[in-house]
Scaffold this motif. Structure first.
Motif, short mmCIF file in Angstrom:
data_model
loop_
_atom_site.label_atom_id
_atom_site.label_comp_id
_atom_site.label_asym_id
_atom_site.label_seq_id
_atom_site.Cartn_x
_atom_site.Cartn_y
_atom_site.Cartn_z
N LEU A 188 0.84 -1.19 0.00
CA LEU A 188 0.00 0.00 0.00
C LEU A 188 0.88 1.24 0.00
O LEU A 188 1.93 1.27 0.64
N VAL A 229 0.37 5.02 1.11
CA VAL A 229 -0.63 5.67 1.96
C VAL A 229 -0.25 7.12 2.22
O VAL A 229 0.89 7.42 2.57
N GLU A 259 -1.89 9.55 4.63
CA GLU A 259 -2.80 10.04 5.66
C GLU A 259 -1.96 10.29 6.89
O GLU A 259 -1.30 9.38 7.41
N TYR A 292 -1.25 7.88 9.92
CA TYR A 292 -0.54 6.62 9.67
C TYR A 292 0.92 6.84 9.33
O TYR A 292 1.74 5.95 9.51
N LEU A 324 -7.84 2.25 7.26
CA LEU A 324 -7.80 3.30 6.25
C LEU A 324 -9.17 3.93 6.07
O LEU A 324 -9.33 5.13 6.09
N PHE A 350 -5.03 6.42 -0.62
CA PHE A 350 -4.00 5.37 -0.73
C PHE A 350 -4.18 4.63 -2.05
O PHE A 350 -5.22 4.74 -2.70
N ALA A 386 3.86 10.70 1.60
CA ALA A 386 3.22 9.38 1.62
C ALA A 386 4.26 8.31 1.93
O ALA A 386 5.46 8.53 1.78
#
Lengths: 316, 316
Positions: free
Chosen positions: B168, B170, B172, B175, B188, B242, B259
DNA sequence: AGAAGTCAATAACCTTTACCTATAGTCTTA
DNA sequence: TAAGACTATAGGTAAAGGTTATTGACTTCT
């Protein structure tokens, strides 16, 4: 991973130009050899043999691989030679005690090759019965013993050598004609079972051999115990009856007309032959060399424990 | 039996004078190396290393054995060289179709070494999506395809190459700060589960990648499908959300500040990468060489299927 | 041509080997 | 004497390498 075994296989195929013959020479089956060669070919990413030809021939690159493989194997065979050349300088002396039921048959098989491999080791062998042997070890009269398991003495250390079948030497007309060389104890004499079950030689800690002799009416018998296997054999030949005989003694002996060697039918009894040393043994190195030499020079089947049932232990 | 591996081990110990270091260099654990060396010593009947010394030193005879072992290994390493020298004469041409999600990451890893090993083979690579790829094979536009399993077409023949983890990418904030780089899909966005379960990229025959983008309220999202992984990455970096990214693409990419790459926590999804050829393939030999070369030159962990769960199959 | 024979490959199964992790034992060194 | 460094041992698992039985591809012989 390329293995030396695989190289041996392709050399064998190259030599014999035949998978099955090559397998036989390598002491494996043909599928085993085929699969290993296939694996090697896949690993190297090339085809070594052209199997469409009759007989099989190496491919062009196969020729090169075979040539190099012969070099690799030649070099790897030098390792044992290097070790042998070192053995010449291994010095020492061993006094060995061995069972009278074993010595006359084992010693001739290994003495010559051992003294050849280790010319600077001197050997003195004494035939001793089990008790004498253990005493000899404790009193340092002998450096090591070769006897039958189990050795129930915590101050001693044992190392398994091989497993010897207990066979029968039988002198009874009707059995001599059997084509099958297997026989159950019941067939020999039902009345013997009593003794067999109580003080059966196969059940005793250390195999005590005995001859079971019948008198003329064929029912009663007497038992003759002795250290000398040859005496027992003679008794059986002259008087009838049967005796238990260890495998190596049977193999060493020419069969006579009056008696024959047979296997026990019900199960195959084996006695385990071990090397015994004291725990604080100064000659450990020499003892290990001897043990290794024995294992490598007896008939290979003697190493196979699973062909029968080991007896002589109280803990079975 | 003496094995070449055992010889490598003693050479390593001789070189590093340290069992653990030697084991590391041989890519095995220390007990493995110790036991193999012990077995070799027992087989040869000599002690090769004096472990009482610090650091370990070879014995006198050990020196000789090591010397000879170096010769044996040197000779055995000539085998691949011999094969390489033959490769120079392997001629041919291959037109290859490869997935756009794979080509940019796989090709750089193998092209150079392959053309070096097989200088007389010419290669033409086309990025094709799965459907184009299968069509191309049938119309003989390409000789072989490299795509993700399963290939549901009986007229084609597939050969497994390796297994690539689906990771993945991601964006956010919460995270990004996790120390653990594992995350479950639930974390997620719970609402995404619907889509995930129905048309989850991991459940489709051929992995279709998609970016799942959140809008500002953080709940609804839209999905962007595309062939270009780099587009998806950019979207995630710019817009949040993501995307699923194949392992090789993740490894090839420098992580940005906005990310990060993460593993799926619940299970490790793998896609199987296969080589596809028509059943009546005239270039089988070249295709096999390429397949072998790929397997030998990708990161070894890619060959390990058991580290995760292969997805993409309808038959799971 | 068809049957029988020869030879290597494949299948299914089993045993052994070689590897791993974890732990113990044996030295050296602080 | 406690700690640290290093190798050996134990116990469990997966892969390798072996077996027998069978299949399949070619020859060879009626």
């Amino acid at each position: 991973m390329v293995t030396l075994i695989q190289l041996e296989y392709i050399i064998a195929v190259d030599t014999h130009r035949h998978f099955a013959k090559a397998a036989q020479k390598c002491f494996v089956t043909q599928p085993t050899l085929s699969m290993q060669i296939k694996k090697l070919e896949e690993h190297l990413g090339v085809v070594i043999f052209d199997r469409s030809k009759q007989p099989v021939v190496p491919t062009a690159i196969g020729e090169k691989i075979i040539e190099q493989s012969r070099i690799i194997l030649r070099e790897s065979h030098k390792l044992p030679q290097i070790i042998n050349s070192f053995n010449d300088f291994v010095k020492g002396h061993l006094t060995i005690g061995i069972l009278p039921t074993l010595g006359p048959y084992l010693v001739p098989q290994i003495a010559g090759s051992f003294t050849e491999a280790y010319p600077a080791i001197s050997i003195h062998i004494k035939e001793l019965n089990p008790k004498e042997l253990l005493n000899g070890l404790k009193k340092d009269v002998i450096d090591l013993g070769i006897t039958a398991a189990p050795v129930l003495d915590d101050t001693l250390f044992t190392k398994s050598l091989f497993f010897e079948e207990i066979m029968l030497y039988v002198n009874e007309g009707k059995y001599l004609k059997k084509t099958d060389d297997h026989i159950s104890i019941d067939e020999l004499d039902k009345s013997i079972l009593k003794i067999v079950s109580k003080e059966h030689p196969l059940r005793q800690d250390t195999l005590q051999l005995a001859a079971y002799l019948k008198n003329t009416n064929g029912k009663t018998f007497f038992k003759y115990e002795g250290d000398s296997i040859e005496t027992l054999k003679l008794l059986v030949e002259k008087e009838g009856g049967f005796t238990f005989i260890p495998e190596m003694s049977a193999k060493a002996h020419q069969r006579t007309q009056s008696a024959r060697y047979m296997h026990l039918k019900d199960f195959k009894p084996l006695r385990e032959i071990v090397m015994v040393v004291t725990k604080q043994n100064p000659n450990e190195r020499l003892a290990n060399l001897l043990a290794k030499h024995i294992k490598e020079n007896v008939t290979p089947s003697l190493l196979n424990q699973s062909r029968g049932k080991v007896i002589g232990s109280l803990y079975e």
